[in-house]
Design an enzyme around this catalytic site. Sequence first.
Site, mmCIF file in Angstrom:
data_model
loop_
_atom_site.group_PDB
_atom_site.id
_atom_site.type_symbol
_atom_site.label_atom_id
_atom_site.label_comp_id
_atom_site.label_asym_id
_atom_site.label_seq_id
_atom_site.Cartn_x
_atom_site.Cartn_y
_atom_site.Cartn_z
ATOM 1 N N ARG A 59 -21.758 -33.969 45.597
ATOM 2 C CA ARG A 59 -21.662 -33.805 44.134
ATOM 3 C C ARG A 59 -23.050 -33.806 43.479
ATOM 4 O O ARG A 59 -23.218 -33.286 42.376
ATOM 5 C CB ARG A 59 -20.769 -34.897 43.509
ATOM 6 C CG ARG A 59 -20.700 -34.851 41.986
ATOM 7 C CD ARG A 59 -19.409 -35.408 41.399
ATOM 8 N NE ARG A 59 -19.032 -36.673 41.990
ATOM 9 C CZ ARG A 59 -19.624 -37.848 41.717
ATOM 10 N NH1 ARG A 59 -20.621 -37.910 40.863
ATOM 11 N NH2 ARG A 59 -19.221 -38.949 42.315
ATOM 12 N N TYR A 112 -17.106 -15.473 25.100
ATOM 13 C CA TYR A 112 -15.946 -15.520 25.998
ATOM 14 C C TYR A 112 -14.946 -16.540 25.420
ATOM 15 O O TYR A 112 -15.351 -17.605 24.916
ATOM 16 C CB TYR A 112 -16.397 -15.887 27.415
ATOM 17 C CG TYR A 112 -15.262 -16.377 28.263
ATOM 18 C CD1 TYR A 112 -14.119 -15.595 28.439
ATOM 19 C CD2 TYR A 112 -15.287 -17.640 28.854
ATOM 20 C CE1 TYR A 112 -13.044 -16.056 29.176
ATOM 21 C CE2 TYR A 112 -14.224 -18.099 29.597
ATOM 22 C CZ TYR A 112 -13.111 -17.306 29.740
ATOM 23 O OH TYR A 112 -12.041 -17.760 30.459
ATOM 24 N N ASP A 184 -26.019 -16.897 27.925
ATOM 25 C CA ASP A 184 -25.071 -16.584 28.993
ATOM 26 C C ASP A 184 -25.407 -15.181 29.506
ATOM 27 O O ASP A 184 -25.261 -14.195 28.787
ATOM 28 C CB ASP A 184 -23.636 -16.647 28.441
ATOM 29 C CG ASP A 184 -22.584 -16.451 29.528
ATOM 30 O OD1 ASP A 184 -22.850 -15.703 30.486
ATOM 31 O OD2 ASP A 184 -21.494 -17.044 29.404
ATOM 32 N N LYS A 209 -18.336 -13.615 38.680
ATOM 33 C CA LYS A 209 -18.378 -12.195 38.336
ATOM 34 C C LYS A 209 -19.329 -11.444 39.269
ATOM 35 O O LYS A 209 -19.144 -11.472 40.464
ATOM 36 C CB LYS A 209 -18.735 -12.057 36.859
ATOM 37 C CG LYS A 209 -17.933 -13.006 35.940
ATOM 38 C CD LYS A 209 -16.474 -12.629 35.879
ATOM 39 C CE LYS A 209 -15.520 -13.707 35.422
ATOM 40 N NZ LYS A 209 -15.927 -14.618 34.387
#
Length: 412
Positions: A59, A112, A184, A209
Amino acid sequence: MKQSKTGFATRAIHHGHDASTHHGALNPPVYMTSTFAFQSVEQGGEMFAGEREGHFYTRISNPTLSLLETRLADLEGGEAALATASGMGAICAAIWTLIAPGDEIITDGTLYGCTFSFFRESLQKFGITITHVDLTEEGALEKAISDKTKVVYFETPANPNMRIVDIEATAAVAKHAGATVIVDNTYCTPYLQQPLSLGADLVVHSATKYLGGHGDLIAGAVVGSAELIQEIRLVGLKDMTGAVLSPQDANLILRGLKTLELRMERHCDSAEIVTEYLAAHPMVTSVYFPGLESFKGHEIAKKQMARFGGMIPFEVEGGLDAATKLLNSLKLIQIAVSLGDAETLIQHPASMTHSTYTPEERAEFHISDGLIRLSVGLEHVDDVIADLDAAFDATYGISLLNSDKDHARAAE
Ligand code: 7XF
């Protein structure tokens, strides 16, 4: 800013991996492990205290994730990067690290859908003020920004309507006021646009993407200075979101990056040809492609993007009913959200990716109910156009390809 000497594709294939230190393995090994054994109690304590480098729990860090992070940082021109379990994980980790109750985030209204609802619904619950400013309008940010503004956040081109924000000009205003600028860069990837070189502090990605490129994973990334990334790793990722990426998915992204340049060139080539087809169709009322000279953000896009990308939103005559019929008539092109895959995907933002906006918000932020969003894939472009043309024929009884053939036949 780090200056790399070799070409983009070379770095996307090689950067950060030395086969000679991995038994000659051309492909980096995947460290499928959650934890790492310490050699002693003292060593473990030193690592937890940050006094000794090394991996101890995935993590926080993992060699496979580190390689992906090093490579992404290099491609974006940043000092460091952080891989996350999703694009939303990247955005949340970055924002949670930077803000506190009473702070303000300034953002454009077009985002988005889940980023929009994260800002507008979720963050406001914690005493954060969200101010929407039209960042495509010169002078608007200067008027709105104040010393309460901690973050200026935007997408360019924005999802779903391709609004273009001038990164350099916006970053200059934001930084003058002491705000952190987050861009972004999902739609462009570092191959087409590098916001850090234009003054942004952080770049976030949905690696789901184009970076992954094959529609087989969900992932994200944040890129920026070593100091900011370390803070986001230890606060936003480790403590606040826990949105860590699986090493297996990191490996798939590393594979995807090897063909990023090739794929982006193909996406861009095909999108330009499909745009020509759509712009010529009498039943298409608008095409929002930054490569079109008539497009509002064309000049800024030309300045900050290497090419215009693979996304084409458009509107058709007859509104939502006609759009629905058109999409339902497609055979090769898949009705699906997401973007940047090998497959050409089409979707209806108002009822899908941007259904998180109320109808009033969509009207305010230029997301029309008739808007259709096309993500041009890697198939032969003639097949993509033939599928669109057959669907237009089924919807309106107008085929541009058949009429060309009719003309050709008539001319014989
Ligand atoms: O958490 P994700 O990996 O899905 O990434 C969130 C995200 C962040 N930034 C931009 C510009 C995005 O487009 C996305 C995800 N968008 C998909 C889409 O627009 O189709 C999500 C499907 S609902």
